[in-house]
Design a protein around this motif. Structure first.
Motif, mmCIF file in Angstrom:
data_model
loop_
_atom_site.group_PDB
_atom_site.id
_atom_site.type_symbol
_atom_site.label_atom_id
_atom_site.label_comp_id
_atom_site.label_asym_id
_atom_site.label_seq_id
_atom_site.Cartn_x
_atom_site.Cartn_y
_atom_site.Cartn_z
ATOM 1 N N ASN A 110 0.859 -1.185 0.000
ATOM 2 C CA ASN A 110 0.000 0.000 0.000
ATOM 3 C C ASN A 110 0.902 1.244 0.000
ATOM 4 O O ASN A 110 1.799 1.375 0.843
ATOM 5 C CB ASN A 110 -0.905 -0.029 1.238
ATOM 6 C CG ASN A 110 -1.818 1.173 1.311
ATOM 7 O OD1 ASN A 110 -1.371 2.312 1.475
ATOM 8 N ND2 ASN A 110 -3.107 0.929 1.201
ATOM 9 N N HIS A 111 0.650 2.133 -0.940
ATOM 10 C CA HIS A 111 1.509 3.304 -1.125
ATOM 11 C C HIS A 111 1.596 4.183 0.140
ATOM 12 O O HIS A 111 2.666 4.690 0.487
ATOM 13 C CB HIS A 111 0.952 4.126 -2.298
ATOM 14 C CG HIS A 111 1.752 5.323 -2.649
ATOM 15 N ND1 HIS A 111 2.868 5.266 -3.455
ATOM 16 C CD2 HIS A 111 1.616 6.628 -2.303
ATOM 17 C CE1 HIS A 111 3.380 6.481 -3.582
ATOM 18 N NE2 HIS A 111 2.637 7.328 -2.893
ATOM 19 N N LEU A 112 0.465 4.329 0.832
ATOM 20 C CA LEU A 112 0.452 5.216 2.013
ATOM 21 C C LEU A 112 1.166 4.584 3.197
ATOM 22 O O LEU A 112 1.878 5.267 3.945
ATOM 23 C CB LEU A 112 -0.980 5.587 2.366
ATOM 24 C CG LEU A 112 -1.625 6.482 1.303
ATOM 25 C CD1 LEU A 112 -3.120 6.555 1.475
ATOM 26 C CD2 LEU A 112 -1.009 7.868 1.342
ATOM 27 N N ALA A 114 3.597 2.610 2.850
ATOM 28 C CA ALA A 114 5.015 2.700 2.495
ATOM 29 C C ALA A 114 5.592 4.081 2.817
ATOM 30 O O ALA A 114 6.718 4.180 3.300
ATOM 31 C CB ALA A 114 5.203 2.389 1.012
ATOM 32 N N HIS A 115 4.816 5.155 2.576
ATOM 33 C CA HIS A 115 5.312 6.500 2.945
ATOM 34 C C HIS A 115 5.658 6.524 4.443
ATOM 35 O O HIS A 115 6.677 7.078 4.849
ATOM 36 C CB HIS A 115 4.256 7.568 2.653
ATOM 37 C CG HIS A 115 4.381 8.183 1.289
ATOM 38 N ND1 HIS A 115 5.523 8.819 0.850
ATOM 39 C CD2 HIS A 115 3.492 8.285 0.255
ATOM 40 C CE1 HIS A 115 5.343 9.278 -0.386
ATOM 41 N NE2 HIS A 115 4.115 8.961 -0.767
ATOM 42 N N VAL A 116 4.798 5.917 5.265
ATOM 43 C CA VAL A 116 5.026 5.904 6.716
ATOM 44 C C VAL A 116 6.255 5.036 7.047
ATOM 45 O O VAL A 116 7.146 5.447 7.800
ATOM 46 C CB VAL A 116 3.779 5.358 7.453
ATOM 47 C CG1 VAL A 116 4.059 5.243 8.950
ATOM 48 C CG2 VAL A 116 2.557 6.229 7.185
ATOM 49 N N VAL A 135 1.672 13.640 4.222
ATOM 50 C CA VAL A 135 1.205 14.760 3.401
ATOM 51 C C VAL A 135 1.786 14.643 2.005
ATOM 52 O O VAL A 135 2.996 14.755 1.824
ATOM 53 C CB VAL A 135 1.594 16.122 4.039
ATOM 54 C CG1 VAL A 135 0.511 16.610 4.964
ATOM 55 C CG2 VAL A 135 2.916 16.070 4.802
ATOM 56 N N SER A 136 0.920 14.365 1.024
ATOM 57 C CA SER A 136 1.428 14.187 -0.338
ATOM 58 C C SER A 136 0.517 14.905 -1.304
ATOM 59 O O SER A 136 -0.363 15.672 -0.907
ATOM 60 C CB SER A 136 1.498 12.692 -0.660
ATOM 61 O OG SER A 136 0.196 12.196 -0.830
ATOM 62 N N GLY A 137 0.718 14.629 -2.610
ATOM 63 C CA GLY A 137 -0.114 15.266 -3.621
ATOM 64 C C GLY A 137 -1.540 14.730 -3.606
ATOM 65 O O GLY A 137 -2.464 15.394 -4.064
ATOM 66 N N THR A 301 9.417 12.190 -1.282
ATOM 67 C CA THR A 301 8.588 12.055 -2.485
ATOM 68 C C THR A 301 8.578 10.585 -2.920
ATOM 69 O O THR A 301 9.304 9.757 -2.373
ATOM 70 C CB THR A 301 9.127 12.960 -3.614
ATOM 71 O OG1 THR A 301 10.537 12.844 -3.634
ATOM 72 C CG2 THR A 301 8.770 14.410 -3.370
ATOM 73 N N ASP A 302 7.739 10.288 -3.912
ATOM 74 C CA ASP A 302 7.526 8.888 -4.290
ATOM 75 C C ASP A 302 8.828 8.202 -4.699
ATOM 76 O O ASP A 302 9.583 8.712 -5.519
ATOM 77 C CB ASP A 302 6.502 8.820 -5.430
ATOM 78 C CG ASP A 302 5.117 9.179 -4.935
ATOM 79 O OD1 ASP A 302 4.920 9.242 -3.711
ATOM 80 O OD2 ASP A 302 4.229 9.387 -5.782
ATOM 81 N N ASN A 303 9.065 7.039 -4.109
ATOM 82 C CA ASN A 303 10.286 6.284 -4.392
ATOM 83 C C ASN A 303 10.046 4.819 -4.078
ATOM 84 O O ASN A 303 9.205 4.485 -3.243
ATOM 85 C CB ASN A 303 11.436 6.837 -3.540
ATOM 86 C CG ASN A 303 11.241 6.557 -2.060
ATOM 87 O OD1 ASN A 303 11.716 5.556 -1.539
ATOM 88 N ND2 ASN A 303 10.488 7.407 -1.363
HETATM 89 ZN ZN ZN Z 1 3.236 9.351 -2.546
#
Ligand code: ZN
Ligand code: KG4
Length: 330
Positions: A110-112, A114-116, A135-137, A301-303
Motif C-alpha cells: 500500500n503506497h500510504l 510505504a510512505h510511513v 502529506v502528499s499530492g 517524495t515517491d520512491n
Molecule cells: Zn506518494
C-alpha cells in the motif's frame, strides 16, 4: 540467505525501482516525468505511457547500482494502490511478469503505508507507537502507527490534499507544476504578511479547499488594482500560503498528540520535504517534548525504496500475493 527484494513504484508520475537487502536500501532510482509540466498537472494517460518507457531502464539501473543480478532476488514487490490506475497497471504487470519468469514470490504494498514505513529505511527508526502525518499530492492524514502492520487513520482531509493546496495555489500564481518545491523556495525569501484564513474543521480532519478559494479571490482583487501585484510580492505571497498550510497541519498534529498521549511524531510524503514544515515541526517538537522523525529527502517524495522497506516487513510474515492480484485506485 539474505532477503533481496526488487521493489517497483509507479503510482503517479515517478517511475522508481529499488533493491532492498535485509531491510537495507542498496539502490533507489527514480525517473521523473517532466512531460507533465507542459500541462500544469499529471495527465494519467501520458503518465502510464511514460512508465512503460521508463520501467526497464530504471529497473536495470537499480540492479546495477545495487550490484545485484536477477538471480540474486528473493522476492518482487510493487505498489498496488492507491494511485492512478493506468500507472499502477504498468508497475503491477511488470512485477508479476518478473516474479513469474524467475519463480519469485510477489509482495503487494500500500503506497500510504510505504510512505510511513519509509522511516525504517534509515536510523534513527521510530519506536512504536508513533503518530505519522502523511502529506502528499493525493493524501493528507494522521495515522497512529502501532506496528508495521497495524496503522489506524485518526484524521484526514475532507477535500484537497496538502500537496494539492501547494500545487493549486502555485497554479494561481502562474508557477509551474509541481508548485510545492517552488513555493518552498520563494517562501524562504519572503515574509508571511498576508493573512489567509484558517478553516474550522472538527476533530482531526483537515480541509484545504477554502484556502484555495480565498487565495483565488485575494489574487483577483489585488491584481485588479495592480496588474504587477504577483511579481512584486511573489516571495511574501508564497511565504503566507506556506505558513498557513503549515499551521493547519501542525495544529491538528498537536491535537492528535495531546489526545493520544503519543510523543513520537513523524512526517512523511512529498510535502514533508517542505523546509517550513520541517522547521516548524522541529520547533513544536521542542515545545511539546516530542521526539520528531523527519525523513531524508529521497524518502519524502515517491520512491521505490519505501516500497521495498514496507515489503521486507511483509516478507518476514510470509505475506505474499497471487498472480491474479489487481491494482486499486483508492
Ligand atoms: Zn506518494
Ligand atoms: O508523495 P508525493 O511525491 O506523491 C504523491 O503520492 O502524491 O508528493 C507529491 C507532492 C506534490 O504536491 C508536490 O508539490 C509536493 O509533494 N512537494 C512539496 C515539496 N516537495 C514536494 N510541497 C511543498 N514543499 C516542498 N518542498
Amino acid at each position: 540467505m539474505p532477503v533481496t527484494i526488487l521493489a517497483i513504484e509507479s503510482s503517479c508520475d515517478d517511475t522508481s525501482a529499488a533493491v532492498i537487502r535485509d531491510g537495507v536500501v542498496l539502490s533507489n532510482c527514480v525517473a521523473n516525468q517532466e512531460v507533465h509540466q507542459l500541462y500544469g498537472g499529471v495527465v494519467p494517460e501520458v503518465a502510464s505511457r511514460a512508465h512503460q518507457a521508463n520501467i526497464i531502464p530504471v529497473v536495470t539501473l537499480a540492479l546495477k547500482q545495487a550490484g545485484v543480478t536477477k538471480t540474486d532476488l528473493t522476492a518482487v514487490a510493487f505498489t498496488r494502490g492507491p494511485g492512478l490506475l493506468g500507472s499502477l497497471l504498468v508497475g503491477t504487470s511488470f512485477a508479476k511478469a518478473l516474479a513469474l519468469s524467475f519463480d519469485l514470490p510477489l509482495i503487494e504494498v500500500n503506497h500510504l503505508t510505504a510512505h510511513v514505513l519509509a522511516h525504517f529505511a534509515e536510523e534513527p527508526k521510530p519506536e512504536f507507537p508513533f503518530l505519522c502525518l502523511t502529506v502528499s499530492g493525493g493524501h493528507t492524514q494522521i495515522m497512529e502507527v502501532r506496528d508495521f502492520h497495524d496503522l489506524e487513520i485518526l484524521g484526514q482531509t475532507i477535500d484537497d490534499a496538502a500537496g494539492e493546496a501547494f500545487d493549486k495555489s502555485g497554479k494561481l500564481l502562474g508557477l509551474g507544476y509541481p508548485a510545492g518545491p517552488l513555493i518552498d523556495k520563494y517562501a524562504r525569501l519572503g515574509q508571511p504578511r498576508f493573512p489567509f484564513p484558517e478553516p474550522e474543521v472538527p476533530g482531526l480532519n483537515f480541509s484545504f479547499s477554502g484556502l484555495k478559494t480565498s487565495i483565488l479571490y485575494f489574487i483577483k482583487r489585488e491584481t485588479a488594482a495592480n496588474p504587477d501585484f504577483i511579481t512584486q510580492n511573489l516571495h511574501d505571497i508564497c511565504a503566507s500560503i506556506q505558513a498557513r498550510i503549515v499551521t493547519i497541519l501542525l495544529k491538528k498534529l498537536r491535537k492528535a498528540a495531546r489526545q493520544t498521549g503519543i510523543r513520537a511524531i513523524a512526517i512523511a510524503g512529498g510535502v514533508s520535504a517542505n523546509s517550513g514544515l520541517r522547521e516548524a515541526l522541529t520547533a513544536m517538537g521542542e515545545q511539546e517534548g516530542w521526539t520528531t522523525y523527519i525523513p531524508a529527502f529521497q524518502y519524502c517524495t515517491d520512491n521505490a525504496g519505501m516500497i521495498g522497506v514496507a515489503a521486507y516487513y511483509k516478507y518476514l510474515r510470509g505475506e505474499f500475493c497471487e498472480q491474479n492480484v489487481t491494482p486499486f485506485a483508492r
